[in-house]
Design an enzyme around this catalytic site. Structure first.
Site, PDB file in Angstrom:
ATOM      1  N   ASP A  13       0.811  -1.187  -0.035  1.00 37.00           N
ATOM      2  CA  ASP A  13       0.075  -0.075   0.061  1.00 37.00           C
ATOM      3  C   ASP A  13       0.722   1.289   0.027  1.00 37.00           C
ATOM      4  O   ASP A  13       2.200   1.041   0.287  1.00 37.00           O
ATOM      5  CB  ASP A  13      -0.793  -0.072   1.280  1.00 37.00           C
ATOM      6  CG  ASP A  13      -1.792   1.214   1.142  1.00 37.00           C
ATOM      7  OD1 ASP A  13      -2.243   1.681   0.334  1.00 37.00           O
ATOM      8  OD2 ASP A  13      -2.178   1.444   2.387  1.00 37.00           O
ATOM      9  N   HIS A 187      -8.423   2.205   4.392  1.00 36.12           N
ATOM     10  CA  HIS A 187      -8.200   3.064   5.563  1.00 36.12           C
ATOM     11  C   HIS A 187      -9.695   2.768   6.116  1.00 36.12           C
ATOM     12  O   HIS A 187      -9.722   2.817   7.431  1.00 36.12           O
ATOM     13  CB  HIS A 187      -8.170   4.489   5.666  1.00 36.12           C
ATOM     14  CG  HIS A 187      -6.566   4.905   5.480  1.00 36.12           C
ATOM     15  ND1 HIS A 187      -5.589   4.773   4.366  1.00 36.12           N
ATOM     16  CD2 HIS A 187      -5.858   5.236   6.662  1.00 36.12           C
ATOM     17  CE1 HIS A 187      -4.551   5.097   4.760  1.00 36.12           C
ATOM     18  NE2 HIS A 187      -4.459   5.380   6.044  1.00 36.12           N
TER      19      HIS A 187
END
Length: 268
Positions: A13, A187
């Site tokens: 990520d 997230h």
């Protein structure tokens, strides 16, 4: 590929959000080794051009390839929108867009699907295009939520301010009578409880980590991926391209109860 393969699964990520995917995979596949790369020196990807996002993603994949991983999970919606291949140099690649889209269509009774994401993900229309490709009768309503990432990283998942902001972002989607909502940024599962308080129980939330876990499980079963059958203790290593105490603190909070064996800084 043989049925036994103890090599780790690589996960990357632009920063810390992909740890929600790593946590889900680590819980779903307790026998597997994992290696996580957070490209913290170059975040955020969401404000970069498509060409730059693609270049950074390829560099991350090439780095993980050198670490002898057996598969790579792109645990970043922004990167997934620019790198959609299922293989890279013969290495199995999984992004978050396709599994999330498929899962949303599976659980949606009416095909009215909402998507939350960063501005880059929403502007790419990656989810809308993929969902419509899979089912042209579906209706997709999206919403960029740029404040969600800082709220998640600050650990304000239960703060009243977060509840107000979630309500503000979700109100337009709820007015469109969606029955399914894709959390289109890794997230966002950190804020899942706040989001669920606004959506209520009638709207199904689709989590990237859970959707990817289903795809990996299918490929383990079908033999595309070899399972780790060794008796050695499994390892979960975290690598970043820049170090900060904040990252380590937030990482431990996100991963709990999963424990990482090592944190280290690397150069791509």
């Amino acid at each position: 590929m043989s049925n036994s393969d103890s090599r780790p699964i690589g996960v990357f990520d632009s920063g810390i959000g992909g740890l929600t995917v790593l946590k889900e995979l680590a819980l779903q596949f307790p026998q597997e080794n994992f290696l996580y790369l957070g490209d913290t020196a170059r975040l955020p990807y969401g404000s970069k051009s498509p060409q730059t996002i693609r270049k950074y993603s390829e560099q991350n994949i090439q780095f993980l390839e050198k670490q002898n991983v057996k598969a790579i999970v792109i645990a970043c919606n922004t990167a997934s929108s620019q790198l959609t291949e299922h293989e890279f140099d013969g290495l199995p690649i999984y992004n978050v867009i396709e599994p999330g889209s498929q899962r949303a269509l599976e659980v949606s009774p009416t095909g009215r699907i909402g998507v939350l994401g960063t501005r880059a993900t929403i502007n790419s229309q990656a989810y809308t295009k993929k969902i419509m490709e899979m089912n042209s009768k579906a209706q997709v309503f999206d919403q960029a939520c740029p404040l969600f990432v800082p709220l998640a990283e600050e650990g304000w998942d239960s703060d009243p301010v977060t509840n107000l902001i979630v309500f503000r972002y979700l109100s337009p989607l709820l007015q469109n009578h969606i029955d399914t909502l894709i959390l289109g940024c890794t997230h966002y599962p950190i804020l899942k409880n706040s989001i669920a308080r606004v959506t209520g129980s009638s709207i199904e939330l689709v989590d990237s980590g859970e959707a990817i876990a289903r795809w990996l499980n299918h490929d383990f079963t079908q033999g595309r991926l070899g399972k780790n059958t060794s008796n050695e203790n499994r390892h979960i290593d975290i690598m970043t391209t820049d170090h900060s105490v904040h990252f380590t603190e937030v990482a431990h909070r996100i991963l709990k109860p999963v424990k990482a064996d090592e944190f280290r800084v690397v150069d791509l």
